[in-house]
Design a protein around this motif. Structure first.
Motif, PDB file in Angstrom:
ATOM      1  N   ILE A   1       2.388  -4.670   9.803  1.00  0.00           N
ATOM      2  CA  ILE A   1       3.726  -4.380  10.310  1.00  0.00           C
ATOM      3  C   ILE A   1       4.615  -4.004   9.131  1.00  0.00           C
ATOM      4  O   ILE A   1       4.717  -4.768   8.161  1.00  0.00           O
ATOM      5  N   LYS A   2       5.260  -2.841   9.218  1.00  0.00           N
ATOM      6  CA  LYS A   2       6.094  -2.392   8.103  1.00  0.00           C
ATOM      7  C   LYS A   2       7.555  -2.785   8.292  1.00  0.00           C
ATOM      8  O   LYS A   2       8.207  -3.206   7.337  1.00  0.00           O
ATOM      9  N   ASN A   3       8.079  -2.632   9.465  1.00  0.00           N
ATOM     10  CA  ASN A   3       9.421  -3.120   9.739  1.00  0.00           C
ATOM     11  C   ASN A   3       9.695  -3.156  11.233  1.00  0.00           C
ATOM     12  O   ASN A   3       8.997  -2.512  12.027  1.00  0.00           O
ATOM     13  N   ILE A   4      10.666  -3.947  11.637  1.00  0.00           N
ATOM     14  CA  ILE A   4      11.084  -4.060  13.033  1.00  0.00           C
ATOM     15  C   ILE A   4      12.603  -3.998  13.075  1.00  0.00           C
ATOM     16  O   ILE A   4      13.273  -4.588  12.214  1.00  0.00           O
ATOM     17  N   GLU A   5      13.140  -3.308  14.044  1.00  0.00           N
ATOM     18  CA  GLU A   5      14.590  -3.223  14.199  1.00  0.00           C
ATOM     19  C   GLU A   5      14.962  -3.418  15.669  1.00  0.00           C
ATOM     20  O   GLU A   5      14.353  -2.807  16.554  1.00  0.00           O
ATOM     21  N   LEU A   6      15.944  -4.247  15.912  1.00  0.00           N
ATOM     22  CA  LEU A   6      16.457  -4.467  17.270  1.00  0.00           C
ATOM     23  C   LEU A   6      17.869  -3.930  17.368  1.00  0.00           C
ATOM     24  O   LEU A   6      18.734  -4.262  16.556  1.00  0.00           O
ATOM     25  N   SER A   7      18.117  -3.120  18.385  1.00  0.00           N
ATOM     26  CA  SER A   7      19.460  -2.605  18.663  1.00  0.00           C
ATOM     27  C   SER A   7      19.783  -2.913  20.109  1.00  0.00           C
ATOM     28  O   SER A   7      18.973  -2.667  21.011  1.00  0.00           O
ATOM     29  N   GLN A   8      20.978  -3.458  20.340  1.00  0.00           N
ATOM     30  CA  GLN A   8      21.424  -3.723  21.696  1.00  0.00           C
ATOM     31  C   GLN A   8      22.195  -2.515  22.217  1.00  0.00           C
ATOM     32  O   GLN A   8      23.063  -1.968  21.533  1.00  0.00           O
ATOM     33  N   LEU A   9      21.876  -2.103  23.424  1.00  0.00           N
ATOM     34  CA  LEU A   9      22.492  -0.942  24.029  1.00  0.00           C
ATOM     35  C   LEU A   9      23.686  -1.359  24.859  1.00  0.00           C
ATOM     36  O   LEU A   9      23.728  -2.459  25.405  1.00  0.00           O
ATOM     37  N   LYS A  10      24.660  -0.487  24.973  1.00  0.00           N
ATOM     38  CA  LYS A  10      25.879  -0.783  25.718  1.00  0.00           C
ATOM     39  C   LYS A  10      25.621  -0.699  27.216  1.00  0.00           C
ATOM     40  O   LYS A  10      24.753   0.017  27.666  1.00  0.00           O
TER      41      LYS A  10
ATOM     42  N   ALA B   1       0.853  -1.184   0.000  1.00  0.00           N
ATOM     43  CA  ALA B   1       0.000   0.000   0.000  1.00  0.00           C
ATOM     44  C   ALA B   1       0.885   1.229   0.000  1.00  0.00           C
ATOM     45  O   ALA B   1       1.851   1.305   0.767  1.00  0.00           O
ATOM     46  N   ASP B   2       0.562   2.181  -0.869  1.00  0.00           N
ATOM     47  CA  ASP B   2       1.349   3.414  -0.967  1.00  0.00           C
ATOM     48  C   ASP B   2       2.833   3.126  -1.179  1.00  0.00           C
ATOM     49  O   ASP B   2       3.706   3.770  -0.576  1.00  0.00           O
ATOM     50  N   ASN B   3       3.117   2.140  -2.027  1.00  0.00           N
ATOM     51  CA  ASN B   3       4.486   1.750  -2.368  1.00  0.00           C
ATOM     52  C   ASN B   3       5.280   1.239  -1.172  1.00  0.00           C
ATOM     53  O   ASN B   3       6.514   1.214  -1.204  1.00  0.00           O
ATOM     54  N   GLN B   4       4.591   0.822  -0.121  1.00  0.00           N
ATOM     55  CA  GLN B   4       5.239   0.250   1.043  1.00  0.00           C
ATOM     56  C   GLN B   4       4.767  -1.187   1.221  1.00  0.00           C
ATOM     57  O   GLN B   4       3.602  -1.504   0.981  1.00  0.00           O
ATOM     58  N   THR B   5       5.692  -2.048   1.613  1.00  0.00           N
ATOM     59  CA  THR B   5       5.377  -3.461   1.796  1.00  0.00           C
ATOM     60  C   THR B   5       5.121  -3.748   3.272  1.00  0.00           C
ATOM     61  O   THR B   5       5.890  -3.316   4.132  1.00  0.00           O
TER      62      THR B   5
END
Length: 357
Positions: A348-357, A214-218
């Protein structure tokens, strides 16, 4: 109070130097007083400066907590904020207790002897370390990451997912060497869901997952025809984390928990969003819920949600605005995932996991 001037989005940076200056002055005068006649400077005057510095530290601490709720931090600055807040709290406690002790010594007329004066001065010296560490982390946030100057907002604009030409040909679940990962939706997202997660409640078939554009987004579309409870989590565990997710709950009825530090289906921390527009933050222990914070939000369209768990600090953002901010015991290492309770279509458009120091 949050937008006093263009150069000062909140009052905290305008007053933060006062307690530092006053408390250092108090320690300095405390030392100098040993070499001055008592008629020029006495212990009562020194105690007054300590009390004044402690009061200003308390005020500054609470303006800092308020300021933290008004800024959107780059990933690298999350742990710096946590350290800054912890050292600030310890500084307030140290000088608050120390000032109270000096008042008590005056009350019982103990500060009239030289040995007690020297002892009291020595007790104040560790406060310099607390002041230094608090200021060091605060300066790192401002000069290292541009917090409060507007510079960090530009850097964070790159977080939005960008569609690539081969998005319909290959998996865009990308794991980094340090264990961080990003998952941008593509035609392989249903297969990614099956491979990268496992289920504590329900199964993948209950979600009827499909890929939609939708709207060029997956998007990964989860289509719950019946009211169900479904809980899928990562295979790996993590300690201090930041989870970013773009989600659309417009056609969904129920609640979605972004769960982290998951031990099992009955023990985990979470940020929960409901279709009625309520966001809450808390901890589930043996299926009993303890809420840290809760607010209301407008449930319409795609939302950017950020969940941060760093030590004893927990923060939740919607569209780059902190809306829930709680504190609790530091959780054990655990997985992250989504617990879905309801029916309808969840995008859901995207998910990102970042580990903190």
């Amino acid at each position: 109070m949050n937008e006093l001037f263009d150069y000062a989005p909140n009052i905290h940076p305008m007053i933060v130097h006062f307690p530092i200056a006053i408390l250092i002055l108090a320690i300095g005068l405390n030392l100098i007083a040993f070499f001055l006649p008592e008629k020029w400077w006495d212990e009562k005057k020194t105690t007054f400066i300590y009390v004044l510095g402690s009061i200003s530290a308390i005020v500054t601490y609470f303006t800092g907590r308020s300021a933290a709720d008004t800024v959107f931090l780059p990933t690298e600055a999350q742990s710096v904020l946590t350290d800054h807040a912890d050292w600030a709290l310890w500084t307030v406690l140290f000088f608050g207790i120390y000032s109270s002790l000096r008042i008590a010594l005056h009350w019982f007329k103990k500060l009239e002897t030289k040995s007690i004066q020297v002892f009291a001065f020595a007790l104040a010296l560790p406060g310099l370390l607390f002041l230094f560490e608090t200021g060091e982390y605060g300066a790192t946030m401002v000069y290292g990451y541009g917090v409060g100057t507007g510079q960090y907002l530009e850097a964070e604009e790159t977080i939005a997912p960008v569609q690539t030409e081969n998005a319909d040909l290959e998996s865009l679940f990308i794991e980094k060497e340090n264990g961080d990962w990003t998952w941008e939706m593509s035609s392989s997202s249903v297969n990614d869901l099956n491979e990268q997660f496992h289920w504590l409640e329900g199964n993948m078939e209950q979600l009827n997952p499909t890929v939609s554009i939708a709207d060029n987004q997956t998007y990964l579309s989860l289509n719950l025809t019946d009211h169900i409870s479904n809980f899928f989590v990562t295979h790996s565990g993590y300690k201090n984390i930041q989870v970013d997710i773009y989600v659309d709950m417009t056609s969904f009825t129920g609640d979605v928990k972004i769960a982290h530090h998951i031990q099992d289906a009955q023990n985990y921390d979470f940020v929960s969003l409901t279709s009625d527009g309520e966001i809450s933050q808390g901890r589930t222990t043996n299926d009993k819920i303890e809420l840290f914070d809760e607010k209301e939000f407008e449930n319409e369209g795609v939302k950017f949600i950020r969940v941060v768990s760093d030590g004893t600090h927990f923060r939740g953002y919607i569209n780059k605005e902190m809306v829930v901010h709680g504190h609790g015991d530091e959780p054990d290492t655990g997985s992250i995932g989504l617990r879905i309770n309801g029916h309808g279509k969840l995008l859901i458009k995207n998910i990102e996991l970042s580990q903190l120091k």
